[in-house]
Design an enzyme around this catalytic site. Structure first.
Site, short mmCIF file in Angstrom:
data_model
loop_
_atom_site.label_atom_id
_atom_site.label_comp_id
_atom_site.label_asym_id
_atom_site.label_seq_id
_atom_site.Cartn_x
_atom_site.Cartn_y
_atom_site.Cartn_z
N HIS A 133 100.41 153.23 106.14
CA HIS A 133 99.62 153.99 105.16
C HIS A 133 98.19 153.52 105.24
O HIS A 133 97.91 152.32 105.30
CB HIS A 133 100.14 153.77 103.74
CG HIS A 133 99.27 154.40 102.70
ND1 HIS A 133 99.32 155.75 102.42
CD2 HIS A 133 98.29 153.87 101.90
CE1 HIS A 133 98.42 156.03 101.49
NE2 HIS A 133 97.78 154.91 101.16
N ASP B 194 103.63 160.19 89.47
CA ASP B 194 102.34 159.73 90.00
C ASP B 194 101.34 160.88 90.02
O ASP B 194 100.17 160.68 89.67
CB ASP B 194 102.53 159.16 91.40
CG ASP B 194 101.19 158.81 92.05
OD1 ASP B 194 100.49 157.96 91.50
OD2 ASP B 194 100.85 159.42 93.07
N LYS C 81 104.79 156.18 96.26
CA LYS C 81 105.06 157.18 97.30
C LYS C 81 105.65 156.55 98.55
O LYS C 81 106.54 157.11 99.19
CB LYS C 81 103.77 157.94 97.62
CG LYS C 81 103.23 158.75 96.43
CD LYS C 81 102.05 159.60 96.80
CE LYS C 81 100.76 158.84 96.93
NZ LYS C 81 100.17 158.46 95.63
N SER D 130 100.33 153.56 92.40
CA SER D 130 100.29 154.95 92.85
C SER D 130 100.64 155.03 94.34
O SER D 130 101.51 155.80 94.76
CB SER D 130 98.91 155.54 92.59
OG SER D 130 98.79 156.82 93.18
N ARG E 65 94.32 160.25 85.13
CA ARG E 65 93.36 159.18 85.46
C ARG E 65 92.03 159.77 85.91
O ARG E 65 90.97 159.24 85.59
CB ARG E 65 93.93 158.30 86.58
CG ARG E 65 95.05 157.36 86.14
CD ARG E 65 95.75 156.76 87.34
NE ARG E 65 94.84 156.04 88.22
CZ ARG E 65 95.09 155.79 89.51
NH1 ARG E 65 96.21 156.20 90.06
NH2 ARG E 65 94.21 155.12 90.23
#
Length: 432
Positions: free
Chosen positions: A82, A161, A187, A183, A168
Site C-alpha cells: 500500500h 471507514d 482496508k 483508516s 472527517r
C-alpha cells in the site's frame, strides 16, 4: 453504553476499550449514533489521540463493518503493498507482475486517484478493455493461475471507514495519526493478505510532509498490523520529486513497461526492488531481504517479468497488442516544452506542483465524479542532481489545451537550478 459518556471519556484523554470502540463504530455505521456526536468524538480523538491498542480496535471495528475477503483458496502466502499516495507513483504496475514472476501471490485491491495523487485503477483503465472489476472467485482463480490480480476496491470493504472519512473531511479531523492509520489499515486488513509492505511517502508531494510525521504514522500502522496478526513492514520513501519521469495515467503505464523491459528510471526500479525484496522474504521465497532485493533488481534489469505483465493484462481483458506498441500509450496529445532559463544542476523541485499541474491538464480529479483524460500528463526530462543547460528541455506537457496556462505557470515556478550537485536519499527508513 452511552455515546455521551464515551465522548467525555476521550475528551479527558482516557483510554477506550475494544468493546467501547466497537459500540461506536457499529452505532455510527447503522445510523444510531448521529453525525454531530461522531463529529464530537472525532475531535476528541484529534486532540487527545489513541494508543496502538485503541487504534487497532478502531481499525478492526471498521474492517468488520463490511466484507472481509477470505483468500484461503489461494495457495501460499498472500502478499500486498500500500502506498500513502504520491506523484508519478506507478509502483504497483511494476511490482505485481514482478512479484508474480518470482513466485509470490499478490491479490490486490486498489483505488482511484483524487487530488494530486494518481490511482492505480485509473492507470489500468488506460489499457483498452481492461476489467477493474472481477467476481471474487475469478479474482482468486487468476491469482492462483498467474500469480497476481489488481481490481478496484469493493464498495463492501470497510463501509464504516468511508462514512467516517466523509465526516472527517468536513470537520477538520483528517490529519489525525490514529484516524489516518486506522483508516488505511482497516482496508488492508479487510483485503485478506498475510503480509503487507506499506510505502509511506514523505516530502513535498506527499500527505506526510516531514520525516517525523511519516515515522509516527508508519510505526502506528505496523503496530496495528502486528496486533491484527499480519506481517507488516513499512518503508519511508522520498516524494521530494515525482517518482520516475512520467506523470499521467497512460504515460505511467508506458513507463512501467519500460521498467519491466529493463530500462526504467533508477528511482522507480529501486523502490520496486526494495518492496519486492520484503515481500519475497515474507512469502518464504528467499531467506533474507537482501537476497530478495538483489533478485528483484536482476530480474528487472534482464526484462524477465515483462511477459508476466502482458499475461496479467490479458487475463483481465486488456488489449495486449495495444500496449506492446508503447507509442499507443502516448495518445494523440499536443506537446508543450518547458525549457531551462539558467544553467547548473537541478537542486530542487516542487513535487506537489507537478501533481497539481497534471490534474489541471485533466489527468486527475478534484471530486470523485470528475471525468479524467487518460492520455494527458507530464514527462520530466531532468531529475534532482542532473546537470541542466540554459534552453534545454526539462519537461514536456502532454495536453489537449485544457488547463495548459495554469499548468505551465505551476511547472515554471517548480524548478530550482543552482550550482550544487545534490544527491536525493530515496529510502529514508525501514520499520518492521
Amino acid at each position: 453504553m452511552d455515546m455521551i459518556d464515551l465522548i467525555n471519556k476521550k475528551k479527558y484523554g482516557q483510554k477506550l476499550t475494544n468493546e467501547e470502540i466497537s459500540f461506536i463504530i457499529k452505532g455510527y455505521t447503522k445510523g444510531i449514533i448521529p453525525d454531530y456526536q461522531m463529529s464530537s468524538f472525532l475531535m476528541a480523538v484529534y486532540f487527545n489521540g489513541m494508543d496502538a491498542t485503541e487504534s487497532t480496535s478502531l481499525a478492526m471495528a471498521m474492517r468488520d463493518s463490511g466484507e472481509v475477503l477470505d483468500l484461503k483458496d489461494i495457495k501460499g502466502t498472500k502478499v500486498d503493498k500500500h502506498s500513502t499516495g504520491g506523484v508519478g507513483d506507478k509502483v504497483s504496475l511494476v511490482l505485481a507482475p514482478l512479484v508474480a514472476y518470482l513466485g509470490a501471490k499478490l491479490a490486490k485491491m486498489s483505488g482511484r486517484g483524487l487530488g494530486h495523487t494518481g490511482g492505480t485503477i485509473d492507470k489500468l483503465e488506460s489499457i483498452p478493455g481492461f476489467k477493474v472489476e472481477l467476481p471474487l472467485n475469478q479474482f482468486k482463480d487468476q491469482v492462483n493461475q498467474i500469480g497476481c490480480a489488481i481490481v478496484g476496491q469493493s464498495g463492501d470493504i470497510a463501509p464504516a471507514d468511508k462514512k467516517i472519512y466523509a465526516l472527517r473531511d468536513v470537520t477538520a479531523t483528517v490529519d489525525s495519526m490514529p484516524l489516518i492509520a486506522s483508516s488505511i489499515m482497516s482496508k488492508k486488513l479487510a483485503s485478506g493478505a498475510d503480509a503487507i509492505v506499506l510505502d509511506v511517502k514523505v516530502g513535498s508531494g506527499a500527505f506526510m510532509k516531514t520525516k517525523e510525521d511519516a515515522m509516527s504514522l508508519s510505526r502506528l500502522m505496523v503496530d496495528i498490523g502486528k496486533q491484527a496478526g499480519k506481517q507488516v513492514t513499512a518503508i519511508l520513501t522520498s516524494m521530494e520529486e515525482p517518482l520516475g519521469h512520467k506523470i499521467g495515467n497512460a504515460l505511467e503505464v508506458y513507463e512501467s513497461i519500460e521498467t519491466l523491459e529493463g530500462h526504467g528510471p533508477k528511482d522507480l526500479t529501486e523502490v520496486v526492488s526494495v518492496i519486492t525484496g520484503h515481500l519475497l522474504k515474507a512469502a518464504g521465497i528467499v531467506e533474507s531481504f537482501e537476497a530478495g532485493y538483489e533478485l528483484s533488481k536482476t530480474t528487472l534489469a534482464e526484462g524477465k517479468a515483462v511477459d508476466k505483465f502482458y499475461e496479467f493484462v490479458g487475463a483481465q481483458g486488456g488489449d495486449v497488442a495495444f500496449i506492446k506498441n508503447k507509442k499507443n500509450l502516448l495518445g494523440n496529445t499536443k506537446r508543450h516544452e518547458i525549457v531551462a532559463t539558467s544553467s547548473g544542476y537541478l537542486e530542487k523541485v516542487d513535487a506537489l506542483n507537478f501533481g497539481i499541474a497534471a490534474m489541471k491538464l485533466g489527468a486527475g480529479r478534484m471530486t470523485k465524479e470528475d471525468k479524467i483524460d487518460l492520455f494527458v500528463g507530464l514527462d520530466l526530462k531532468k531529475k534532482i542532481g542532473d546537470e541542466v543547460k540554459i534552453g534545454e528541455v526539462i519537461c514536456i506537457l502532454h495536453h489537449q489545451d485544457k488547463g495548459l496556462k495554469d499548468a505551465i505557470e505551476l511547472i515554471e515556478k517548480s524548478y530550482v537550478i543552482g550550482s550544487e550537485k545534490r544527491e536525493l536519499k530515496l529510502i529514508e527508513e525501514t520499520i518492521v
